[in-house]
Design a protein around this motif. Sequence first.
Motif, mmCIF file in Angstrom:
data_model
loop_
_atom_site.group_PDB
_atom_site.id
_atom_site.type_symbol
_atom_site.label_atom_id
_atom_site.label_comp_id
_atom_site.label_asym_id
_atom_site.label_seq_id
_atom_site.Cartn_x
_atom_site.Cartn_y
_atom_site.Cartn_z
ATOM 1 N N ALA A 174 0.851 -1.183 0.000
ATOM 2 C CA ALA A 174 0.000 0.000 0.000
ATOM 3 C C ALA A 174 0.890 1.237 0.000
ATOM 4 N N VAL A 175 1.088 1.831 -1.172
ATOM 5 C CA VAL A 175 1.977 2.986 -1.290
ATOM 6 C C VAL A 175 1.485 4.136 -0.429
ATOM 7 N N GLY A 176 0.170 4.247 -0.267
ATOM 8 C CA GLY A 176 -0.388 5.327 0.528
ATOM 9 C C GLY A 176 0.040 5.300 1.975
ATOM 10 N N MET A 177 0.520 4.125 2.445
ATOM 11 C CA MET A 177 0.994 4.035 3.821
ATOM 12 C C MET A 177 2.334 4.742 3.999
ATOM 13 N N ALA A 182 -0.672 10.531 -6.788
ATOM 14 C CA ALA A 182 -1.105 9.551 -7.775
ATOM 15 C C ALA A 182 0.099 8.797 -8.338
ATOM 16 N N GLY A 183 -0.169 7.627 -8.917
ATOM 17 C CA GLY A 183 0.905 6.876 -9.553
ATOM 18 C C GLY A 183 0.812 5.387 -9.301
ATOM 19 N N TRP A 184 1.494 4.633 -10.166
ATOM 20 C CA TRP A 184 1.562 3.186 -10.049
ATOM 21 C C TRP A 184 2.933 2.774 -9.505
ATOM 22 N N GLY A 185 3.045 1.541 -9.117
ATOM 23 C CA GLY A 185 4.335 1.009 -8.690
ATOM 24 C C GLY A 185 4.413 -0.475 -8.970
ATOM 25 N N ILE A 186 5.606 -0.979 -9.239
ATOM 26 C CA ILE A 186 5.832 -2.408 -9.464
ATOM 27 C C ILE A 186 6.812 -2.886 -8.398
ATOM 28 N N LEU A 195 0.180 -7.222 -5.532
ATOM 29 C CA LEU A 195 -0.528 -6.003 -5.926
ATOM 30 C C LEU A 195 0.084 -4.805 -5.237
ATOM 31 N N VAL A 196 0.127 -3.701 -5.959
ATOM 32 C CA VAL A 196 0.546 -2.428 -5.391
ATOM 33 C C VAL A 196 -0.658 -1.495 -5.426
ATOM 34 N N ILE A 197 -1.099 -1.080 -4.246
ATOM 35 C CA ILE A 197 -2.162 -0.084 -4.144
ATOM 36 C C ILE A 197 -1.507 1.275 -4.298
ATOM 37 N N GLY A 198 -1.685 1.877 -5.449
ATOM 38 C CA GLY A 198 -1.003 3.132 -5.755
ATOM 39 C C GLY A 198 -1.752 4.347 -5.238
ATOM 40 N N GLY A 199 -1.613 5.439 -5.964
ATOM 41 C CA GLY A 199 -2.243 6.681 -5.542
ATOM 42 C C GLY A 199 -3.649 6.819 -6.094
ATOM 43 N N ILE A 200 -4.257 7.944 -5.785
ATOM 44 C CA ILE A 200 -5.602 8.257 -6.268
ATOM 45 C C ILE A 200 -5.530 9.531 -7.110
ATOM 46 N N ALA A 201 -6.020 9.426 -8.332
ATOM 47 C CA ALA A 201 -6.018 10.556 -9.254
ATOM 48 C C ALA A 201 -7.434 11.097 -9.397
ATOM 49 N N SER A 222 0.571 -7.988 -10.441
ATOM 50 C CA SER A 222 1.679 -8.781 -10.988
ATOM 51 C C SER A 222 1.444 -10.245 -10.647
ATOM 52 N N ALA A 223 1.606 -11.105 -11.656
ATOM 53 C CA ALA A 223 1.372 -12.532 -11.443
ATOM 54 C C ALA A 223 2.525 -13.333 -12.031
ATOM 55 N N ASP A 224 2.860 -14.437 -11.381
ATOM 56 C CA ASP A 224 3.889 -15.355 -11.862
ATOM 57 C C ASP A 224 3.285 -16.176 -12.995
ATOM 58 N N HIS A 225 3.745 -15.913 -14.223
ATOM 59 C CA HIS A 225 3.140 -16.544 -15.398
ATOM 60 C C HIS A 225 3.480 -18.027 -15.492
ATOM 61 N N ASP A 226 4.435 -18.494 -14.700
ATOM 62 C CA ASP A 226 4.703 -19.935 -14.655
ATOM 63 C C ASP A 226 3.539 -20.693 -14.011
#
Length: 260
Positions: A174-177, A182-186, A195-201, A222-226
């Motif tokens: 949770a990036v907000g913590m 706003a914004g995404w993160g990996i 999962l990354v809980i990003g910002g609010i736009a 993000s998921a492990d495609h294997d």
Amino acid sequence: MRDTQVRRVPWVRQLVIDTGRAAQRRHAIHGLFEVDVTSARAALRPHLFTAFVIRCIATAVAEEPSVQAYRDFRGRQIAFDEVDIGLPVEVDVEGTPFAFTHVLRDAARRTVEELHQEIHAVKSDPSLSPSVHRATWAHAYLLLPGFIRVGLLGGLHRMPHRQRALAGTVGVTAVGMFGAGAGWGIAFQLHTLSLVIGGIAKRPILFQGRLVEREFLQLTVSADHDIVDGAPAARFVGRLRELLVTGDGIPSPVVMRRPA
């Protein structure tokens, strides 16, 4: 050289470096999307929003458990019924900020209030989390050669029950913590599903025939495609979006069933 500071690298940074190296072995796929959470945020008290999003994630995973499956060393795929969320919580370790992973057990069957109370309690007193008490083991781990440390972290992914005990079945950051905006993160791919809980736009859109300002939560999945294919990942994302928009899990008496 008067403006130059030289200090020893904190031992906790080596844990982060090892984690990053181990995460490179995952064949991760990433998706960035936005969800209109205007109605949910209007119905919730502000401090409950992170717990609400975590509750929605856990519910969507419980309905599509294959996205939190793990493959063991014997080639078997193990999917857990309960959803244990691994959430980074920042603490001070010898004067250095460090995010340790606290696990919210069986999150899909708990209320938003219960999840919030546990998160708040651990942030206020990190010693309440079992993860904090593993510092002695961390020091012993760092005595090992680097290639062995990274191998152990990589092998953890192939020991599903141990993975679950130490870090949970799903990773949520949770990036907000830690900051605002706003914004995404990996993040590092430490789980089959992260999962990354990003910002609010905030942006104006045409909504129900009127131009209004709405709030959009930015999420990275993000998921492990294997282990996870596109179809179950898409079903999970679709269900998560629905839960966030409709406000499923918001404490009564205020529960929405359609965007307001």
